[in-house]
Design an enzyme around this catalytic site. Structure first.
Site, short mmCIF file in Angstrom:
data_model
loop_
_atom_site.label_atom_id
_atom_site.label_comp_id
_atom_site.label_asym_id
_atom_site.label_seq_id
_atom_site.Cartn_x
_atom_site.Cartn_y
_atom_site.Cartn_z
CG ASP A 1 -2.03 -0.96 1.19
OD1 ASP A 1 -2.33 -1.46 0.10
OD2 ASP A 1 -2.62 -1.23 2.26
CE1 TYR B 1 3.92 -6.79 3.52
CE2 TYR B 1 3.31 -9.11 3.58
CZ TYR B 1 3.36 -7.89 2.91
OH TYR B 1 2.85 -7.79 1.64
#
Length: 248
Positions: free
Chosen positions: A51, A111
């Site tokens: 994003d 992540y």
């Protein structure tokens, strides 16, 4: 022939990974640089579509080209980096004759998300400053709630491109880095749109007493996005690594 890129970037100034008509993105910038260097168009496919504001330490992307480029795998990253801003780096490129897909060949992704309890200007791009008191023990314990294979629809943003909402999470843990810094690591076979930020937001709510850990199993089973906590800020999130069986 396939070109396989390993890329790192600071996503602060970009509208995410994916190419957009009226915005500056990581994919768009690399494709522009490639066009300027080689005179040829490519379409990159990334393993993860980060994003706006999200970073990557080792994003993997591929492009398929018809024939030789006339430049070596060692020279191409240097040439591309000369055309890119300093917040995007091509770490290496592999030339492969074997079929490869950065997204569909990946077997896992990892992540990290970093929070700090004391603000520093040097952390502002890569950490989220938490301005409220948290119970660190509750935060550390909450990570275990998501160490499972389940449908994570509740903890995601709607995305019509995703057809499988079941994720197999094999790593989910918080680590105390120092007295002011905590880092969350999560690894799964794949992730839903906004999933990591949703999970972090939920765990932070648990740590500050805004919701109870006992609610999570029910929230997962309901598959109802209205039950998720507000998403954590993008700036603390880094795509750390993509895992493959036979590449990289």
């Amino acid at each position: 022939m396939y070109l396989i890129f390993e890329i790192e970037y600071d996503g602060t100034s970009y509208s995410g990974w994916q190419r957009q008509k009226n915005a500056v993105t990581i994919q768009g910038e690399i494709e522009r640089a490639f066009r300027e260097i080689t005179g040829r168009e490519i379409s990159l496919t990334g393993a993860g579509r980060t994003d706006a504001g999200v970073h990557a330490r080792a994003q993997i992307a591929h492009a398929e080209i018809g024939d030789e480029l006339g430049i070596t795998a060692e020279q191409l990253p240097l040439a591309l980096n000369s055309k890119l801003s300093f917040d995007i780096r091509i770490k290496r490129i592999v030339f492969s004759e074997e079929k490869f897909h950065a997204r569909f060949d990946a077997i896992a992704r990892e992540y990290s998300y970093t929070i700090v309890t004391r603000y520093s200007v040097f952390d502002r791009h890569f950490c989220t400053h938490i301005r409220y008191p948290i119970d660190r023990n509750l935060l550390l314990q909450s990570a275990e709630l998501f160490l499972l294979k389940d449908d994570f629809t509740t903890f995601s943003k709607r995305n019509s491109d995703i057809i499988n909402n079941v994720c197999d999470v094999t790593v989910s843990k918080w680590v105390v880095v120092d007295e002011n810094t905590l880092r969350y690591t999560i690894r799964a076979n794949h992730f839903l749109y906004g999933m990591v930020r949703s999970l972090v937001g939920t765990m932070l709510d648990i740590s500050r007493g805004k919701r109870d850990a006992s609610e999570i199993a029910t929230a997962l089973s309901c598959r109802d996005r209205s039950l998720q906590s507000p998403l954590a800020d993008a700036r603390g999130l880094i795509l750390e690594k993509i895992f493959y069986k036979n590449y990289l």
